[in-house]
Scaffold this active site. Structure first.
Site, PDB file in Angstrom:
ATOM      1  NE  ARG A 212       9.217  41.413  10.594  1.00 54.86           N
ATOM      2  CZ  ARG A 212       8.359  40.832   9.750  1.00 54.86           C
ATOM      3  NH1 ARG A 212       8.220  39.521   9.729  1.00 54.86           N
ATOM      4  NH2 ARG A 212       7.640  41.558   8.921  1.00 54.86           N
ATOM      5  CG  PHE A 228       8.607  27.553  12.539  1.00 56.13           C
ATOM      6  CD1 PHE A 228       8.330  26.438  11.756  1.00 56.13           C
ATOM      7  CD2 PHE A 228       8.480  27.442  13.921  1.00 56.13           C
ATOM      8  CE1 PHE A 228       7.930  25.240  12.336  1.00 56.13           C
ATOM      9  CE2 PHE A 228       8.081  26.247  14.508  1.00 56.13           C
ATOM     10  CZ  PHE A 228       7.798  25.139  13.729  1.00 56.13           C
ATOM     11  CG  ASP A 250      12.275  28.263   7.289  1.00 57.20           C
ATOM     12  OD1 ASP A 250      11.501  29.018   7.910  1.00 57.20           O
ATOM     13  OD2 ASP A 250      11.936  27.646   6.258  1.00 57.20           O
ATOM     14  CG  ASP A 300       5.947  33.392  12.928  1.00 58.04           C
ATOM     15  OD1 ASP A 300       4.727  33.137  13.060  1.00 58.04           O
ATOM     16  OD2 ASP A 300       6.380  34.227  12.106  1.00 58.04           O
ATOM     17  CB  CYS A 340      -0.511  32.421  11.362  1.00 58.03           C
ATOM     18  SG  CYS A 340       0.188  30.993  10.530  1.00 58.03           S
TER      19      CYS A 340
HETATM   20  N1  SAH Z   1       8.894  34.384  11.291  1.00 59.33           N
HETATM   21  C1  SAH Z   1       8.917  34.534   9.851  1.00 59.33           C
HETATM   22  C2  SAH Z   1       7.755  33.854   9.175  1.00 59.33           C
HETATM   23  C3  SAH Z   1       7.663  32.356   9.407  1.00 59.33           C
HETATM   24  S1  SAH Z   1       6.617  31.529   8.286  1.00 59.33           S
HETATM   25  C4  SAH Z   1       8.991  36.036   9.515  1.00 59.33           C
HETATM   26  O1  SAH Z   1       8.854  36.874  10.423  1.00 59.33           O
HETATM   27  O2  SAH Z   1       9.188  36.361   8.342  1.00 59.33           O
HETATM   28  C5  SAH Z   1       6.845  29.855   8.652  1.00 59.33           C
HETATM   29  C6  SAH Z   1       8.146  29.247   8.159  1.00 59.33           C
HETATM   30  O3  SAH Z   1       8.201  27.912   8.664  1.00 59.33           O
HETATM   31  C7  SAH Z   1       8.305  29.112   6.658  1.00 59.33           C
HETATM   32  O4  SAH Z   1       9.481  29.773   6.274  1.00 59.33           O
HETATM   33  C8  SAH Z   1       8.452  27.591   6.384  1.00 59.33           C
HETATM   34  O5  SAH Z   1       9.448  27.320   5.420  1.00 59.33           O
HETATM   35  C9  SAH Z   1       8.877  27.092   7.723  1.00 59.33           C
HETATM   36  N2  SAH Z   1       8.524  25.699   8.081  1.00 59.33           N
HETATM   37  C10 SAH Z   1       7.345  25.078   7.946  1.00 59.33           C
HETATM   38  N3  SAH Z   1       7.360  23.867   8.554  1.00 59.33           N
HETATM   39  C11 SAH Z   1       8.581  23.726   9.096  1.00 59.33           C
HETATM   40  C12 SAH Z   1       9.225  22.718   9.872  1.00 59.33           C
HETATM   41  N4  SAH Z   1       8.560  21.618  10.236  1.00 59.33           N
HETATM   42  N5  SAH Z   1      10.481  22.917  10.281  1.00 59.33           N
HETATM   43  C13 SAH Z   1      11.151  24.053   9.929  1.00 59.33           C
HETATM   44  N6  SAH Z   1      10.586  25.057   9.228  1.00 59.33           N
HETATM   45  C14 SAH Z   1       9.332  24.898   8.802  1.00 59.33           C
END
Ligand code: SAH
Length: 397
Positions: A212, A228, A250, A300, A340
């Site tokens: 970040r 995401f 998200d 992500d 991840c």
């Molecule tokens: N980048 C964030 C962490 C992301 S975790 C940070 O730095 O805090 C992954 C996220 O993807 C989660 O919030 C989950 O709700 C979301 N997610 C999972 N599958 C998804 C999809 N198909 N479309 C949109 N969001 C999704």
């Protein structure tokens, strides 16, 4: 006398390399009747001692090693030593004046298999993932209470991994103090609200802190797509560093709502942010249909590969979102792309991203290869500990 686990001759190599996991197939014989989580002596058929580990009768990983060699007993002093080492390591890498949220204990890589402890302001959130960590929990808690007087401790032992260990899912306060709905932490002097009771992992993706921060340097005046987005972590950094506009996508309404609060908490203008609740795959396609273009895209996603058998399907998922992102990037734009999934190896991930660029007819170069922050160290004897992979890629054409 403690129970003993005797290792098959042909499976000794991994123990000689100090790998902490002993799979059921490596065991020649079990002497005694060890109960779930109990400490067993691990030795060869000839009698030489490898060390001591925690017995887990229902797991494929039948023993997780606490110690190697003969010097150490697995007792309160052992826990004190391991916790002290973990604290010392973080002292050198986390500037507590700027950051009060970090991983304090990272399981196998801190010599405490199955134990995760995250530090959030004056809260500790603990996750035990193995029978052994459960068994030693009273010792672990008394050590944490001694090291962090005045802190509240909350347990989030809810990971699906626990079912493989035959352990029930468990959560709740461990010293009577109920957490508020959201607690505030700071990361690199930015403020975030965290839901330690219901949020993902223990509430926050601590592992992405450095990435970040890296985004900050690419953000000024940029139009950024944060896919995401969870609780807007990358978005807060980007806007704080002068991004022109950020779109967060998200699936979770709740995560987006906390994200909105995080932006407000840092006095970042709401007009510069659009939040879309929906599926990233669909959104990327509709942006493509609309011929939208971005300066920076962050991908992500959650773990697309949960187990080895998902690698093909997961790879398709990674390729799709990366291909679409290369198409959506302006010439000269930057892609921050992550995986991840521990089962997705770094070289395969790189190949998938390269294929995605080819399909999108993008010429692109890797500027940075990324991983999890140093508070999620990877013990050399436990390469599985490296799970987060990422690249900053520039699209040239
Ligand atoms: N980048 C964030 C962490 C992301 S975790 C940070 O730095 O805090 C992954 C996220 O993807 C989660 O919030 C989950 O709700 C979301 N997610 C999972 N599958 C998804 C999809 N198909 N479309 C949109 N969001 C999704």
């Amino acid at each position: 006398m403690s129970a003993e686990v005797i290792i098959k001759k042909e499976r000794e190599k991994s123990l000689n390399n100090h790998h902490p996991w002993i799979f059921s197939g490596s065991i020649a014989e079990i002497k005694g009747d060890p109960q779930a989580g109990q400490t067993v002596l691990v030795r060869s058929g000839e009698g030489s001692v490898f060390g001591q580990g925690a017995f887990s009768p229902s797991s494929q990983i039948r023993v997780r090693m606490w110690t190697f060699g003969v010097e150490e007993d697995v007792d309160a002093k052992f826990i004190t030593r391991r916790v002290n080492t973990a604290i010392r390591l973080r002292r050198n890498i986390i500037d507590v004046k700027k950051t009060n949220a970090f991983r304090l204990i990272n399981g196998e890589s801190d010599g405490l298999p199955g134990l995760i402890v995250d530090h959030y302001a004056s809260w500790l959130v603990i996750q035990t993932l193995s029978a052994g960590a459960d068994y030693l929990l009273p010792l672990i808690l008394s050590e944490l209470r001694a090291q962090f007087p005045g802190y509240a401790i909350y347990e989030r032992s809810e990971s699906a991994v626990r079912s493989k260990e035959g352990l029930p899912l468990r959560k709740g306060s461990l010293n009577g103090k109920e957490p508020p709905e959201l607690i505030e932490i700071k990361e690199n002097n930015l403020r975030f609200l965290i839901d330690i009771k219901e949020g993902h992992k223990t509430g926050f993706y601590l592992d992405q802190r450095d990435n970040r921060q890296l985004l900050s340097g690419f953000a000024r005046d940029k139009e950024i797509l944060n896919a995401f987005s969870y609780t807007a972590g990358f978005a807060v950094y980007a806007l704080n560093s002068g991004a022109r506009r950020v779109i967060n996508i998200d699936a979770s309404e709740n995560a987006l709502q906390i994200g909105r609060k995080n932006l407000e908490l840092n006095a970042l203008s709401g007009d510069k942010v659009q939040q879309i609740q929906g599926d990233v795959f669909e959104q990327l396609r509709s942006f493509q249909a609309e011929k939208r273009r971005f300066d920076v895209i962050i991908l992500d996603p959650p773990k697309f590969v949960q187990a080895v058998r998902d690698i093909r399907k997961g790879s398709r998922g990674y390729k799709d979102i990366n291909r679409l992102s290369f198409e959506l990037l302006k010439p000269g734009g930057y892609l921050f792309t992550f995986s991840c999934s521990g089962h997705m190896k770094a070289d395969l991930f790189q190949k998938i991203v390269a294929d995605a660029a080819l399909d999108a007819r993008a010429k692109a170069v890797i500027l940075y290869s990324l991983s999890q922050g140093a508070d999620h160290p990877v013990a050399l004897n436990f390469p599985e500990g490296k799970y987060l992979k990422g690249f900053v890629i520039q699209k040239l054409n």
